[in-house]
Design a protein around this motif. Structure first.
Motif, PDB file in Angstrom:
ATOM      1  N   LEU A  27       0.959  -1.146  -0.012  1.00 21.14           N
ATOM      2  CA  LEU A  27      -0.011   0.156   0.069  1.00 21.14           C
ATOM      3  C   LEU A  27       0.984   1.396   0.039  1.00 21.14           C
ATOM      4  N   ASP A  28       0.966   2.046  -1.032  1.00 25.68           N
ATOM      5  CA  ASP A  28       1.375   3.393  -1.117  1.00 25.68           C
ATOM      6  C   ASP A  28       0.302   4.368  -0.731  1.00 25.68           C
ATOM      7  N   ALA A  29       0.266   4.645   0.781  1.00 25.59           N
ATOM      8  CA  ALA A  29      -0.621   5.392   1.391  1.00 25.59           C
ATOM      9  C   ALA A  29      -0.900   6.690   1.088  1.00 25.59           C
ATOM     10  N   THR A  30      -0.221   7.426   0.615  1.00 20.92           N
ATOM     11  CA  THR A  30       0.035   8.563  -0.056  1.00 20.92           C
ATOM     12  C   THR A  30       0.611   8.919  -1.543  1.00 20.92           C
ATOM     13  N   PHE A  31      -0.315   8.692  -2.356  1.00 18.96           N
ATOM     14  CA  PHE A  31       0.337   8.309  -3.965  1.00 18.96           C
ATOM     15  C   PHE A  31       0.999   9.340  -4.526  1.00 18.96           C
ATOM     16  N   ILE A  51      -3.498   5.329  -2.280  1.00 17.69           N
ATOM     17  CA  ILE A  51      -4.538   6.050  -1.830  1.00 17.69           C
ATOM     18  C   ILE A  51      -4.241   7.625  -1.869  1.00 17.69           C
ATOM     19  N   ASP A  52      -5.127   8.303  -2.399  1.00 18.64           N
ATOM     20  CA  ASP A  52      -4.898   9.664  -2.438  1.00 18.64           C
ATOM     21  C   ASP A  52      -5.960  10.580  -2.383  1.00 18.64           C
ATOM     22  N   ARG A  53      -6.393  11.693  -1.645  1.00 18.89           N
ATOM     23  CA  ARG A  53      -7.409  12.454  -1.471  1.00 18.89           C
ATOM     24  C   ARG A  53      -7.637  13.408  -2.525  1.00 18.89           C
ATOM     25  N   MET A  82      -7.524   4.552   5.941  1.00 14.97           N
ATOM     26  CA  MET A  82      -6.881   3.346   4.912  1.00 14.97           C
ATOM     27  C   MET A  82      -7.517   1.692   5.339  1.00 14.97           C
ATOM     28  N   ALA A  83      -7.927   1.629   6.698  1.00 15.33           N
ATOM     29  CA  ALA A  83      -8.403   0.344   6.908  1.00 15.33           C
ATOM     30  C   ALA A  83      -9.621   0.098   6.395  1.00 15.33           C
ATOM     31  N   ALA A  84     -10.614   1.288   6.306  1.00 11.49           N
ATOM     32  CA  ALA A  84     -12.144   1.251   5.923  1.00 11.49           C
ATOM     33  C   ALA A  84     -11.768   1.147   4.322  1.00 11.49           C
TER      34      ALA A  84
END
Length: 333
Positions: A27-31, A51-53, A82-84
């Protein structure tokens, strides 16, 4: 004139921590611009979720998905969720999580986003875009205010508190007083308006840093609830990482790094435990993480020369243990 390419910070060190392997799920949590995602995908025949907002990240993600068909997927949202978000796409466990915090190079280099005090643009600063799809605080259903909303409506004391707490600006009270005074004549709508006021109030600094830096940082962190996102993201990584899974976190200033350091120190210690010869008590807490290195990893001189934005970066790494995730009170559940 084309923008310079985004350079992922401490990339080799992040990969050394994550250790991508064939068949793994990462997981790249901050793309952002996808530098970590691309490097992980190149390192092994694995799958990467990101993930990215920021809605502007979609175009870059679509390009990456085309290069690595079936192996890469971007999920829109906040990394604190991220978990959800991963549960929503059917991913229960991850082999590695990479995170780097703060504003991205693409956001800084786009004046229309309102992050930069060096170029004129709307005083926005919302990472989720002008639609404000990212909430501030605990109410996830509220629309986030822009930086202009905060500057034009917050009271003097609240503004001073924001600028001090999130920007560590010593002259926060003077800046807040000047903002409240000036906005009665003309509301703040542009980045250059606010930057000019701060420079006028603070004056030239000895360290050569632009006087507006700390105030802009403070407003950006507040508007996007960045410290709250970090807290939620670290908890999410603890839930998602399988035993032996690796966590790599890059922070760019002391407020961020302090959050990560405190979390990992608490989660890797046996604080609250009695002697190993005594029975475990309900208050005892077993470590959910093992530190891979004590202290932070810093970029070398060569990297800082190539990428000046790397100078303040700090990487902290840890490995997930077999202990179940902690409850909110810090005890293992």
């Amino acid at each position: 004139m084309s923008q310079p390419p985004h350079i992922p910070v401490l990339l080799a060190e992040v990969l050394a921590c994550i250790q991508p392997r064939d068949g793994g799920v990462y997981l790249d949590a901050t793309f952002g611009d996808g530098g970590y995602s691309r490097a992980i995908l190149d390192a092994a025949a694995c799958t990467v979720w990101a993930i990215d907002r920021d809605p502007h990240a979609r175009a870059r993600a679509d390009q990456l998905a085309g290069i690595y068909p079936g192996r890469f997927t971007l999920v829109h949202g906040c990394f604190g969720d991220m978990a959800a978000l991963m549960d929503g796409v059917g991913v229960a466990q991850i082999d590695g999580v990479a995170m780097d915090f703060g504003v991205s190079s693409m956001q800084l280099d786009s004046p229309e986003r309102g992050f930069s005090f060096r170029a004129d643009g709307p005083l926005d600063m919302r990472m989720g875009g002008a639609s404000g799809d990212v909430a501030h605080g605990d109410d996830a259903h509220n629309k986030a205010p822009s930086a202009a909303d905060v500057v034009n409506t917050a009271g003097e004391k609240e503004l001073a508190d924001i600028i001090w707490r999130y920007g560590e600006e010593r002259q926060s009270r003077r800046i807040a007083r000047a903002i409240v005074n000036d906005r009665t004549e003309t509301p703040f709508e542009r980045t250059t308006q606010l930057a000019g006021l701060v420079r006028r109030v603070v004056g030239r600094t000895r360290d050569g840093i632009d006087p507006a830096t700390r105030t802009f940082q403070a407003l950006r962190i507040y508007v996007n609830d960045e410290l709250g996102e970090i807290d939620r993201g670290l908890l999410g990584a603890e839930v998602l990482l399988r035993p032996g899974g690796r966590l790599a976190v890059v922070a760019f200033h002391s407020l961020e790094d302090r959050r990560v350091k405190t979390f990992l120190r608490g989660r890797s210690s046996t604080a609250g435990q009695a002697s190993r010869h005594a029975p475990q008590t309900p208050a005892a807490r077993k470590p959910t993480f093992r530190l891979l290195k004590k202290g932070a990893i810093k970029p070398g001189d060569a990297e800082c020369a190539r990428n000046p934005r790397a100078r303040s970066a700090r990487l902290r790494t840890a490995e997930r243990t077999t202990v179940s995730p902690c409850a909110q009170d810090g005890r293992s559940v």
